[in-house]
Scaffold this motif. Sequence first.
Motif, PDB file in Angstrom:
ATOM      1  N   HIS A 171      12.285  12.346  -5.504  1.00  0.00           N
ATOM      2  CA  HIS A 171      12.672  12.950  -4.224  1.00  0.00           C
ATOM      3  C   HIS A 171      14.179  13.144  -4.128  1.00  0.00           C
ATOM      4  CE1 HIS A 171       8.624  11.739  -2.988  1.00  0.00           C
ATOM      5  NE2 HIS A 171       8.761  12.549  -1.957  1.00  0.00           N
ATOM      6  N   SER A 214       0.827  -1.189   0.000  1.00  0.00           N
ATOM      7  CA  SER A 214       0.000   0.000   0.000  1.00  0.00           C
ATOM      8  C   SER A 214       0.879   1.263   0.000  1.00  0.00           C
ATOM      9  CB  SER A 214      -0.839  -0.086   1.277  1.00  0.00           C
ATOM     10  OG  SER A 214      -1.674   0.987   1.364  1.00  0.00           O
ATOM     11  N   SER A 232      -5.740   5.618  -3.853  1.00  0.00           N
ATOM     12  CA  SER A 232      -4.830   4.476  -3.963  1.00  0.00           C
ATOM     13  C   SER A 232      -5.563   3.157  -4.221  1.00  0.00           C
ATOM     14  CB  SER A 232      -4.025   4.340  -2.679  1.00  0.00           C
ATOM     15  OG  SER A 232      -3.199   5.457  -2.529  1.00  0.00           O
ATOM     16  N   ALA A 269       2.879   2.233  -2.250  1.00  0.00           N
ATOM     17  CA  ALA A 269       4.131   2.077  -2.985  1.00  0.00           C
ATOM     18  C   ALA A 269       4.118   2.892  -4.272  1.00  0.00           C
ATOM     19  CB  ALA A 269       4.377   0.608  -3.308  1.00  0.00           C
ATOM     20  N   GLY A 270       2.904   3.166  -4.801  1.00  0.00           N
ATOM     21  CA  GLY A 270       2.819   3.971  -6.010  1.00  0.00           C
ATOM     22  C   GLY A 270       2.180   3.255  -7.200  1.00  0.00           C
ATOM     23  N   PRO A 302      -4.102  10.648  -6.874  1.00  0.00           N
ATOM     24  CA  PRO A 302      -5.368   9.909  -6.993  1.00  0.00           C
ATOM     25  C   PRO A 302      -5.600   8.992  -5.797  1.00  0.00           C
ATOM     26  CG  PRO A 302      -3.691   8.905  -8.389  1.00  0.00           C
ATOM     27  CD  PRO A 302      -3.057  10.113  -7.762  1.00  0.00           C
TER      28      PRO A 302
END
Length: 467
Positions: A335, A35, A102, A37-38, A100
């Motif tokens: 990042h 969850s 997830s 993670a992208g 958005p």
Amino acid sequence: TDIADDLLRGLGGIGSGMAAPFSDPVIRLGVTGLSRAGKTVFITSLVANLMDRGRMPGLRAEAEGRVLSAFLQPQPDDTVPRFDYEAHLAALTGSEPRWPESTRAVSELRLSFRLREGGMFGTFRGPRTLHLDIVDYPGEWLLDLALMDRDYADWTAEVLERIGTRAEAAGFLAALTDVDGAAPLDEPQAKALADHFAAYLTAARAAGYSDCTPGRFLLPGELAGSPVLTFAPIPKPGTTPRGSLWREMERRFEAYKAKVVKPFFRDHFAKIDRQVVLVDALGAIHAGPRAVEDMRRAMAAILDAFRPGRVGWLTGLLGMRRVERILFAATKADHLHHSQHTRLTQIIAALMREAKDRADFAGAETAAMSIAALRATVEETVRHNGDTLDCVRGRLITGKEAAFYPGELPDTPGPLLATAREGAERWLDADYEIMSFAPARLSLKPGEGPPHIRLDRAAEFLIGDRL
Ligand code: GDP
């Protein structure tokens, strides 16, 4: 042999049922990761960039001008929710861009390509079609594989031992103190214990732990409140009479395996050809050594699912099929300044290698990359006390825009993984804490997808050979 494979699949009736002989070929691409993670951002940006390929030079078929078009079509599986691509893209690219919603459950999307053959024959043969079925599913569900070869007594003993010292488990452990597994089942008590255990898992997940199974306790979907999710690990009493709390917990644990875990592997996992596993490595590194060690273990557990032969029943389900390519991608690389991307890739590769060394993946090709599915920053080098600092500039969720220095990753993964086990040092503790970027406002030119880092290379590894 690709054609032969497709034929075998079609004839054997395995797979999606769509690969019948002589119909258009299909690649089923699994997208997973824990969850946050992208996954949602990855799929949304990947599809947008495959449809508008202005930023995909690393995709060979595109560079060679062989992709005539890419377009969305109805998916083959009528009962699987459709990945809500349009809503997610609108969130990311609107005038007030936001991240958005997830992934909460499995969903699917079909992208079809019209392709021109390369080489001399390309001009003679007509264009061909290739379907890419993208299947999005929570990595937590893969971790459930570890439950399959355990019975309730083993699992309970293991969990209670593992969480005994975790602060996040205090509430659950307190709730266990006056539980007598030999006493008759009391439904409110069973529910209270399951709620406490779910609360523990949620807190553990937030603290950066990855070993949070059963996965559906975190993402229950339509199973919320059903008996199959109303259990918890409780200590085994001396006797376990019929109708006792322990026996009922045991029964529900077995039902979870048979009615939740197994069908997921049969209906979704067993049909995947290519897989990308997304990992928020930076998040774990920032959260500290414990979280890194834990992520390493979770990745090993996730990889177990891709080792045919390990689990008898899974081998039975997979039959002749196997996952051909697996990509491990560290997400949110925007990042970091690109000067640190190699280090990030080395870390993810080292995490993967350990698991890989335990067994090869029966011929599956693997790769590790650092990517940003949606680049929210630009690079900037700042002078600071006579030194130069490689920063990234972006707009935070709070609205503030500035250049940030997240800290430095170790230049070899060794020290990071070693400290992870010993639990001492911290990495990335400069500005990383506050770096929650909002997606940048975009003004895309026609034919251009959203900005990313190495999404084209990820796509090339995953599907390039079939384009
Ligand atoms: P999922 O739970 O795996 O579906 O994760 P999401 O795709 O929803 O991503 C979780 C969060 O991670 C997002 O809300 C963003 O805050 C962040 N994120 C994901 N991808 C990127 C990226 O490429 N760049 C940046 N800066 N943040 C990202």
